[in-house]
Design a protein around this motif. Sequence first.
Motif, mmCIF file in Angstrom:
data_model
loop_
_atom_site.group_PDB
_atom_site.id
_atom_site.type_symbol
_atom_site.label_atom_id
_atom_site.label_comp_id
_atom_site.label_asym_id
_atom_site.label_seq_id
_atom_site.Cartn_x
_atom_site.Cartn_y
_atom_site.Cartn_z
ATOM 1 N N CYS A 131 0.828 -1.208 0.000
ATOM 2 C CA CYS A 131 0.000 0.000 0.000
ATOM 3 C C CYS A 131 0.859 1.255 0.000
ATOM 4 O O CYS A 131 2.075 1.202 0.230
ATOM 5 C CB CYS A 131 -0.937 0.003 1.213
ATOM 6 S SG CYS A 131 -0.124 0.367 2.779
ATOM 7 N N VAL A 132 0.210 2.372 -0.249
ATOM 8 C CA VAL A 132 0.856 3.680 -0.123
ATOM 9 C C VAL A 132 0.817 4.057 1.359
ATOM 10 O O VAL A 132 -0.231 3.974 2.000
ATOM 11 C CB VAL A 132 0.123 4.739 -0.968
ATOM 12 C CG1 VAL A 132 0.747 6.109 -0.773
ATOM 13 C CG2 VAL A 132 0.136 4.340 -2.440
ATOM 14 N N GLU A 133 1.932 4.472 1.898
ATOM 15 C CA GLU A 133 2.031 4.694 3.334
ATOM 16 C C GLU A 133 0.993 5.690 3.842
ATOM 17 O O GLU A 133 0.416 5.509 4.914
ATOM 18 C CB GLU A 133 3.435 5.190 3.690
ATOM 19 C CG GLU A 133 3.671 5.307 5.188
ATOM 20 C CD GLU A 133 5.083 5.748 5.510
ATOM 21 O OE1 GLU A 133 5.652 5.245 6.488
ATOM 22 O OE2 GLU A 133 5.618 6.615 4.779
ATOM 23 N N SER A 134 0.703 6.713 3.074
ATOM 24 C CA SER A 134 -0.248 7.737 3.527
ATOM 25 C C SER A 134 -1.674 7.210 3.636
ATOM 26 O O SER A 134 -2.535 7.876 4.212
ATOM 27 C CB SER A 134 -0.220 8.937 2.566
ATOM 28 O OG SER A 134 -0.560 8.534 1.248
ATOM 29 N N ASN A 135 -1.932 6.015 3.101
ATOM 30 C CA ASN A 135 -3.263 5.423 3.210
ATOM 31 C C ASN A 135 -3.459 4.615 4.488
ATOM 32 O O ASN A 135 -4.561 4.113 4.732
ATOM 33 C CB ASN A 135 -3.544 4.518 2.003
ATOM 34 C CG ASN A 135 -3.781 5.308 0.730
ATOM 35 O OD1 ASN A 135 -4.123 6.492 0.779
ATOM 36 N ND2 ASN A 135 -3.593 4.681 -0.413
ATOM 37 N N VAL A 191 -6.721 2.561 3.697
ATOM 38 C CA VAL A 191 -7.697 3.112 2.762
ATOM 39 C C VAL A 191 -7.425 2.549 1.370
ATOM 40 O O VAL A 191 -6.293 2.586 0.884
ATOM 41 C CB VAL A 191 -7.625 4.650 2.722
ATOM 42 C CG1 VAL A 191 -8.586 5.206 1.678
ATOM 43 C CG2 VAL A 191 -7.929 5.234 4.094
ATOM 44 N N VAL A 192 -8.468 2.023 0.723
ATOM 45 C CA VAL A 192 -8.365 1.553 -0.658
ATOM 46 C C VAL A 192 -9.478 2.221 -1.468
ATOM 47 O O VAL A 192 -10.537 2.530 -0.929
ATOM 48 C CB VAL A 192 -8.475 0.017 -0.757
ATOM 49 C CG1 VAL A 192 -7.321 -0.658 -0.048
ATOM 50 C CG2 VAL A 192 -9.805 -0.476 -0.194
ATOM 51 N N LEU A 211 -12.325 1.452 3.880
ATOM 52 C CA LEU A 211 -11.368 0.924 4.836
ATOM 53 C C LEU A 211 -11.410 -0.600 4.777
ATOM 54 O O LEU A 211 -12.490 -1.191 4.643
ATOM 55 C CB LEU A 211 -11.702 1.366 6.263
ATOM 56 C CG LEU A 211 -11.464 2.826 6.637
ATOM 57 C CD1 LEU A 211 -12.017 3.104 8.031
ATOM 58 C CD2 LEU A 211 -9.981 3.174 6.579
ATOM 59 N N GLU A 212 -10.249 -1.227 4.857
ATOM 60 C CA GLU A 212 -10.180 -2.681 4.956
ATOM 61 C C GLU A 212 -8.970 -3.051 5.805
ATOM 62 O O GLU A 212 -8.088 -2.212 6.059
ATOM 63 C CB GLU A 212 -10.076 -3.334 3.575
ATOM 64 C CG GLU A 212 -8.764 -3.082 2.864
ATOM 65 C CD GLU A 212 -8.661 -3.838 1.540
ATOM 66 O OE1 GLU A 212 -9.720 -4.166 0.972
ATOM 67 O OE2 GLU A 212 -7.525 -4.090 1.101
ATOM 68 N N VAL A 213 -8.923 -4.284 6.261
ATOM 69 C CA VAL A 213 -7.766 -4.739 7.018
ATOM 70 C C VAL A 213 -6.554 -4.770 6.095
ATOM 71 O O VAL A 213 -6.633 -5.240 4.952
ATOM 72 C CB VAL A 213 -8.013 -6.123 7.637
ATOM 73 C CG1 VAL A 213 -6.760 -6.619 8.359
ATOM 74 C CG2 VAL A 213 -9.181 -6.069 8.616
ATOM 75 N N LEU A 214 -5.464 -4.266 6.557
ATOM 76 C CA LEU A 214 -4.238 -4.142 5.778
ATOM 77 C C LEU A 214 -3.829 -5.489 5.174
ATOM 78 O O LEU A 214 -3.611 -6.470 5.885
ATOM 79 C CB LEU A 214 -3.132 -3.608 6.694
ATOM 80 C CG LEU A 214 -1.781 -3.264 6.112
ATOM 81 C CD1 LEU A 214 -1.903 -2.281 4.963
ATOM 82 C CD2 LEU A 214 -0.882 -2.690 7.204
ATOM 83 N N GLY A 215 -3.770 -5.537 3.850
ATOM 84 C CA GLY A 215 -3.331 -6.731 3.135
ATOM 85 C C GLY A 215 -4.417 -7.746 2.842
ATOM 86 O O GLY A 215 -4.187 -8.700 2.106
ATOM 87 N N LYS A 220 6.968 -9.337 -3.465
ATOM 88 C CA LYS A 220 7.687 -8.412 -2.586
ATOM 89 C C LYS A 220 7.253 -8.589 -1.138
ATOM 90 O O LYS A 220 8.081 -8.533 -0.218
ATOM 91 C CB LYS A 220 7.445 -6.967 -3.039
ATOM 92 C CG LYS A 220 8.200 -6.564 -4.293
ATOM 93 C CD LYS A 220 7.946 -5.103 -4.642
ATOM 94 C CE LYS A 220 8.764 -4.674 -5.835
ATOM 95 N NZ LYS A 220 8.523 -3.248 -6.191
ATOM 96 N N PHE A 221 5.943 -8.807 -0.931
ATOM 97 C CA PHE A 221 5.470 -9.035 0.432
ATOM 98 C C PHE A 221 6.082 -10.307 1.007
ATOM 99 O O PHE A 221 6.590 -10.301 2.142
ATOM 100 C CB PHE A 221 3.948 -9.140 0.474
ATOM 101 C CG PHE A 221 3.452 -9.703 1.777
ATOM 102 C CD1 PHE A 221 3.369 -8.906 2.911
ATOM 103 C CD2 PHE A 221 3.108 -11.047 1.886
ATOM 104 C CE1 PHE A 221 2.957 -9.438 4.132
ATOM 105 C CE2 PHE A 221 2.692 -11.586 3.091
ATOM 106 C CZ PHE A 221 2.608 -10.778 4.219
#
Length: 356
Positions: free
Chosen positions: A49-53, A73-74, A82-86, A232-233
Motif C-alpha cells: 500500500c501507499v504509506e499515507s493510506n 484506505v483503498v 477501509l479494509e484490514v491491511l493486506g 515483494k510481500f
Amino acid sequence: MDTSDYKVAVLTRVAEMRAVASGWDALAARFGSPLLGADWFAACAETLCVESNLRVVVVQLDGRLCGVAPLVVVRREGVEWLEVLGASVLYEPTGFLFDGDEALQHLVTRVVGLRMPMILARILSESPLEATFRRRTRYKGIMLGKTTASAAYVASRGEWEEYFRSISGQRRYDYQRKRKRLEQTGRVAVSIERPESLTALPCILEEVFRIEGTGWKGRSGSALISNERVRKFITRYSQLACERGTLRVCFLEVDGVRIATILGIEQDLRFWVLKIGYDERWARCSPGIQLTMETIRYAFDSGLDAYEFLGSEEPWQGMWPRNQHNLATLVLYPISLSGLQAFCRDCLRVFFSRIA
C-alpha cells in the motif's frame, strides 16, 4: 479521543507502527497467529500500500497497547473504503487485536468515527467483532455480514501413526503408490530448513519462486514470479521471519533435484503454510501431496498443536482428516456521503447481476 484512562490514536506511518511493535506482538500472542503480528502488517504496509493510506487505530491504557485495528484506505470505483491491511491482496484469515471487551469497545468506536465504508474480510465467525460493530453502528449506518470460505487445519496433537491410519484406505493406497513411483525414479529426500542467514535467503526464495511458477500458477499468472506485489510481500515477510527464527523452507528432492516446495512459519505451536508449489513435470507422482504429507508428519513429530493450510479450504486438502476455521465478512455503510455512495454502488451491482 480520551475516555477515562484509555487513549486512542490513528497511526499513518510505518515508523509509528514499528514504535509499538513490542506491544503489538504481546497482543498478537493472545490470539496465537503470526498473521496478526507486527511483522506481518509491517510487511503489508511496506509492500502492498501507499504509506499515507494507513489508518492503524490503536488503543492504549496507561501506556500499554491493548487494542489494534490495522486498517488501510483503498479506492474502489471512485469510493474510498477501509479494509484490514493486506486482506484483499493476500486473502488470509485476519482481524483486530484487543485484550478485553472494554478495549474492543474503544477500538470499534474510533473506527466507526472515521465515517468511511468498511470491509472486514476473513475474520473468525466466533469473534466478538460483529456484535460490537452492530451495537456501535446502531442508528449510525448499515452493517451487513456473510459467511465466507473457511480455512482448514489439521490438529496435530497425538501419534502420527494413529492419524495416518485415519486417512481413508484408498487415499493411503494412492499416496503410497505414487511414493513408490517417485522412489523408482531416484533417491527421494525431504528437507525442512530453518534459514538463519539473511545473506543466503535470496537464493533460497528464488528457488521457491521458481518451483512455484513451473505449474498452472505460472500459466495463469497467479504465481509469485508473475505477481510482483505479493512476491515483494513474501520476500519482506520472509526476511522478518528469518530474523525471528520462525521461517521454514521445505523441499522435496529426487536425486538432488528439487521438485516441490512449501514456504511456512513455525510459531505459536503451529505450522503455517504460506506458499506451496511443485514442478508440474512430476505431476504423475503428486509431489505437492507428498511434501504436504511429510510436513504434516513433521508437525506431529515436533509436538505442534496444528498444521494450518491458510487461504481458503480447497478440494485437494480433502486428502487429510481436518477441521475448519469458520470465517465471515462484515461490510459497514456509515451515514456519510461516502457511505451512501458505496451502498448505492453495491446495490446497483447486485441489481444488475441478478438481471444478468
